[in-house]
Design a protein around this motif. Structure first.
Motif, mmCIF file in Angstrom:
data_model
loop_
_atom_site.group_PDB
_atom_site.id
_atom_site.type_symbol
_atom_site.label_atom_id
_atom_site.label_comp_id
_atom_site.label_asym_id
_atom_site.label_seq_id
_atom_site.Cartn_x
_atom_site.Cartn_y
_atom_site.Cartn_z
ATOM 1 N N SER A 311 1.117 -1.221 0.249
ATOM 2 C CA SER A 311 0.130 0.167 -0.134
ATOM 3 C C SER A 311 1.067 1.447 -0.137
ATOM 4 C CB SER A 311 -0.481 0.370 0.944
ATOM 5 O OG SER A 311 -1.700 -0.963 1.005
ATOM 6 N N GLN A 312 1.770 1.012 0.895
ATOM 7 C CA GLN A 312 2.852 2.215 0.793
ATOM 8 C C GLN A 312 3.487 2.482 -0.719
ATOM 9 O OE1 GLN A 312 3.371 4.310 3.425
ATOM 10 N NE2 GLN A 312 4.193 5.860 2.143
ATOM 11 N N ARG A 315 0.988 3.933 -2.899
ATOM 12 C CA ARG A 315 0.499 5.548 -2.073
ATOM 13 C C ARG A 315 1.905 6.383 -2.561
ATOM 14 N NH1 ARG A 315 -2.289 3.412 2.392
ATOM 15 N NH2 ARG A 315 0.483 3.498 3.229
ATOM 16 N N ASN A 318 1.723 7.293 -6.838
ATOM 17 C CA ASN A 318 0.766 7.916 -6.747
ATOM 18 C C ASN A 318 0.691 9.558 -6.687
ATOM 19 O OD1 ASN A 318 -2.322 8.514 -7.649
ATOM 20 N ND2 ASN A 318 -2.176 9.085 -5.650
ATOM 21 N N ARG A 358 -6.750 4.098 -7.770
ATOM 22 C CA ARG A 358 -7.617 3.830 -6.440
ATOM 23 C C ARG A 358 -8.636 2.171 -6.472
ATOM 24 N NH1 ARG A 358 -10.649 7.334 -8.189
ATOM 25 N NH2 ARG A 358 -8.541 9.306 -6.966
ATOM 26 N N VAL A 361 -6.062 -0.277 -5.004
ATOM 27 C CA VAL A 361 -5.835 -0.085 -3.455
ATOM 28 C C VAL A 361 -6.730 -0.313 -3.281
ATOM 29 C CG1 VAL A 361 -5.600 1.401 -1.044
ATOM 30 C CG2 VAL A 361 -3.999 1.877 -3.696
#
Length: 379
Positions: A311-312, A315, A318, A358, A361
């Protein structure tokens, strides 16, 4: 082997309630069955065997029947009623010392019972014993007259089986005279001889010699003392035998109880061993379950950690994608492609990329949450 036949007529019953007490003694079985319990002075009586006795009262019609309770009176009173009825026919007033009745005891040789009917205490007399005692009773009826037999009782609750016969010495001409029935030593010998002859005719291997009781004419005090000593000795032997038998029964019962207790202990030990094995297996199963839970928790933690890293990373990507340099921004605003500003195409592509990221994620987060829930359920 020949056997003796005892004939004892020494018991005399006088006036003053003596007869009623005598009847309650010989008919104790009938009284007890009717619920009447009178004390017995005879130390030879074994109350536990009294129910085996058999008492008959004269029915006044040439036969006999079992006495019964009438108007709440004890059955033994029926023998006294018959006695009083017969005494009512006496033509002269009764003397104060009159002998109303003689009690006659007829008894087979105890050795005969030991040889031919040894279980009489438990099962009563066998057919052969009953036949012989019936023959002796038949002799008494022929000797004294059926109407003079108040009744009789077969006693099985004493040291040896015996017939107790109650005889009224009433003559055909209405006189109460025991001397007409028991005339003296010579007539006594005749009675013994005829009794033995009757028993021999019935098949009883009787001994014909004159017995000690015959020589002493049935009433000798010395003979009575000796008889008492013999009865006492026999009673002591009987008591010792019964005590020994009682001890054997208690020992057998104790052995049986010990066997039952040992079986119960073994059964409890087997049950405890089975419960102990089940408990140990349950502990092993619980330990294995806890081990599996720990493994699942470790796997879930690793999965969460990997998801957090991914996830990191997404991010970060992104953020980099969202960040556009200033010179690129100016270029996008100036250039057109197909008549459309490049900015519009870029913004559309960026919007599409953000939506895709999105969705990716959100999918990863759902997968992470599903992984934690599965771990909770498995725990």
């Amino acid at each position: 082997m020949s056997y003796t036949m005892t004939f004892d007529a020494s018991h005399k019953v006088g006036r003053g309630g003596h007869a009623r007490a005598f009847f309650r003694h010989i008919a104790r079985d009938a009284d007890r069955r009717a619920g009447f319990h009178f004390p017995q002075s005879n130390p030879n009586v074994v109350p536990e065997r009294t129910a085996f006795n058999y008492t008959i009262v004269n029915d006044g019609q040439g036969g006999g029947r079992r006495p019964v309770s009438v108007d709440g009176r004890p059955p033994s009173d029926e023998l006294d009623d018959y006695l009083q009825q017969r005494l009512g026919t006496v033509r002269r007033a009764l003397r104060k010392d009159a002998v109303l009745m003689r009690g006659v005891i007829l008894q087979l040789d105890p050795k005969w019972f030991a040889d031919h009917n040894s279980d009489w205490r438990e099962k009563g007399p066998n057919k052969e014993a009953l036949a012989y005692m019936g023959a002796s009773l038949g002799w008494a009826v022929s000797e004294f007259g059926a109407q003079n037999i108040v009744g009789f009782s077969l006693h099985l609750d004493e040291v040896h089986p015996q017939l107790q016969v109650a005889i009224i010495p009433l003559t055909d001409d209405g006189r109460l005279s025991q001397k007409d029935f028991f005339k003296g030593p010579s007539d006594l010998k005749r009675q013994h001889k005829e009794l033995r002859a009757a028993m021999a005719a019935a098949g009883y291997d009787v001994e014909y010699r004159v017995t000690e009781r015959s020589r002493e004419h049935l009433s000798s005090s010395e003979f009575q003392k000796k008889a008492d000593r013999m009865r006492d000795a026999a009673r002591e032997l009987e008591q010792e035998r019964e005590a020994a038998e009682s001890l054997r029964r208690r020992l057998r019962s104790r052995d049986s109880d010990l066997d039952d207790r040992e079986s119960a202990v073994l059964e409890r030990e087997r049950a405890l061993a089975a419960r102990r094995a089940a408990a140990e297996q349950a502990v092993q199963d619980a330990n294995e379950y806890r081990r599996q839970v720990r493994l699942l928790e470790q796997s879930a933690a690793q999965a969460r950690e990997a998801a957090d890293v991914e996830s990191q990373r997404m991010r970060d990507i992104n953020a980099r994608l969202e960040s556009v340099p200033a010179d690129v921004e100016r270029w996008l605003n100036k250039v057109k492609v197909g008549g459309k500003p490049l900015r519009e195409l870029f913004d559309a592509d960026m919007t599409k990329a953000r939506n895709t990221r999105r969705s990716l994620v959100e999918m990863m987060e759902r997968d992470e949450q599903l992984g934690v829930s599965r771990s909770d359920r498995e725990r």
